[in-house]
Design a protein around this motif. Structure first.
Motif, mmCIF file in Angstrom:
data_model
loop_
_atom_site.group_PDB
_atom_site.id
_atom_site.type_symbol
_atom_site.label_atom_id
_atom_site.label_comp_id
_atom_site.label_asym_id
_atom_site.label_seq_id
_atom_site.Cartn_x
_atom_site.Cartn_y
_atom_site.Cartn_z
ATOM 1 N N THR A 41 0.839 -1.189 0.000
ATOM 2 C CA THR A 41 0.000 0.000 0.000
ATOM 3 C C THR A 41 0.876 1.242 0.000
ATOM 4 O OG1 THR A 41 -1.724 -1.145 1.249
ATOM 5 C CG2 THR A 41 -1.793 1.259 1.263
ATOM 6 N N VAL A 42 0.577 2.167 -0.911
ATOM 7 C CA VAL A 42 1.268 3.456 -0.949
ATOM 8 C C VAL A 42 0.229 4.533 -0.666
ATOM 9 C CG1 VAL A 42 2.540 5.108 -2.357
ATOM 10 C CG2 VAL A 42 2.987 2.673 -2.598
ATOM 11 N N VAL A 43 0.502 5.329 0.351
ATOM 12 C CA VAL A 43 -0.400 6.406 0.750
ATOM 13 C C VAL A 43 0.150 7.728 0.217
ATOM 14 C CG1 VAL A 43 -1.458 7.578 2.717
ATOM 15 C CG2 VAL A 43 -1.032 5.115 2.820
ATOM 16 N N ASN A 44 -0.722 8.520 -0.375
ATOM 17 C CA ASN A 44 -0.359 9.837 -0.907
ATOM 18 C C ASN A 44 0.794 9.780 -1.904
ATOM 19 O OD1 ASN A 44 -2.358 11.083 0.669
ATOM 20 N ND2 ASN A 44 -0.980 11.187 2.407
ATOM 21 N N GLY A 45 0.951 8.666 -2.585
ATOM 22 C CA GLY A 45 1.951 8.547 -3.637
ATOM 23 C C GLY A 45 3.393 8.505 -3.180
ATOM 24 N N GLU A 46 3.632 8.382 -1.864
ATOM 25 C CA GLU A 46 5.027 8.385 -1.418
ATOM 26 C C GLU A 46 5.330 7.532 -0.201
ATOM 27 O OE1 GLU A 46 6.475 12.046 0.561
ATOM 28 O OE2 GLU A 46 4.512 12.852 0.030
ATOM 29 N N GLU A 47 4.364 7.231 0.634
ATOM 30 C CA GLU A 47 4.609 6.464 1.850
ATOM 31 C C GLU A 47 4.199 5.012 1.625
ATOM 32 O OE1 GLU A 47 2.478 8.437 4.940
ATOM 33 O OE2 GLU A 47 3.626 10.282 4.719
ATOM 34 N N CYS A 48 5.183 4.160 1.424
ATOM 35 C CA CYS A 48 4.944 2.751 1.133
ATOM 36 C C CYS A 48 4.933 1.957 2.433
ATOM 37 C CB CYS A 48 6.029 2.242 0.188
ATOM 38 S SG CYS A 48 5.732 0.562 -0.385
ATOM 39 N N GLN A 49 3.849 1.226 2.662
ATOM 40 C CA GLN A 49 3.699 0.400 3.856
ATOM 41 C C GLN A 49 4.130 -1.031 3.530
ATOM 42 O OE1 GLN A 49 2.518 1.984 6.703
ATOM 43 N NE2 GLN A 49 2.601 3.792 5.412
ATOM 44 N N SER A 50 5.032 -1.566 4.350
ATOM 45 C CA SER A 50 5.551 -2.901 4.095
ATOM 46 C C SER A 50 5.924 -3.581 5.401
ATOM 47 C CB SER A 50 6.790 -2.816 3.195
ATOM 48 O OG SER A 50 7.383 -4.076 3.036
#
Length: 66
Positions: A41-50
């Motif tokens: 999941t990428v939030v706001n086009g820059e914060e990738c959750q992993s």
């Protein structure tokens, strides 16, 4: 869950792709090693959750998750 901040190159590419939902995208990330992390999941086009920490400089491709 870890948050990895993507660099400007990937932010620009993701900005051209449709959202998967309100304010986020589901993506697959391919690395130089050939490894692929799918369904991130990428939030706001820059914060990738992993669950796995990674170096965003090792990314060679991102694409929308199917």
């Amino acid at each position: 869950m870890k948050t990895v901040h993507l660099n400007d190159r990937w932010k620009e590419i993701l900005a051209q792709m449709p959202e998967s939902g309100m304010g986020y995208q589901l993506i697959d990330v391919e690395f130089r090693s050939g490894r692929i992390l799918a369904g991130l999941t990428v939030v706001n086009g820059e914060e990738c959750q992993s669950d796995v920490e990674f170096d965003p400089n090792e990314i060679v491709d991102v694409r929308l998750h199917r």
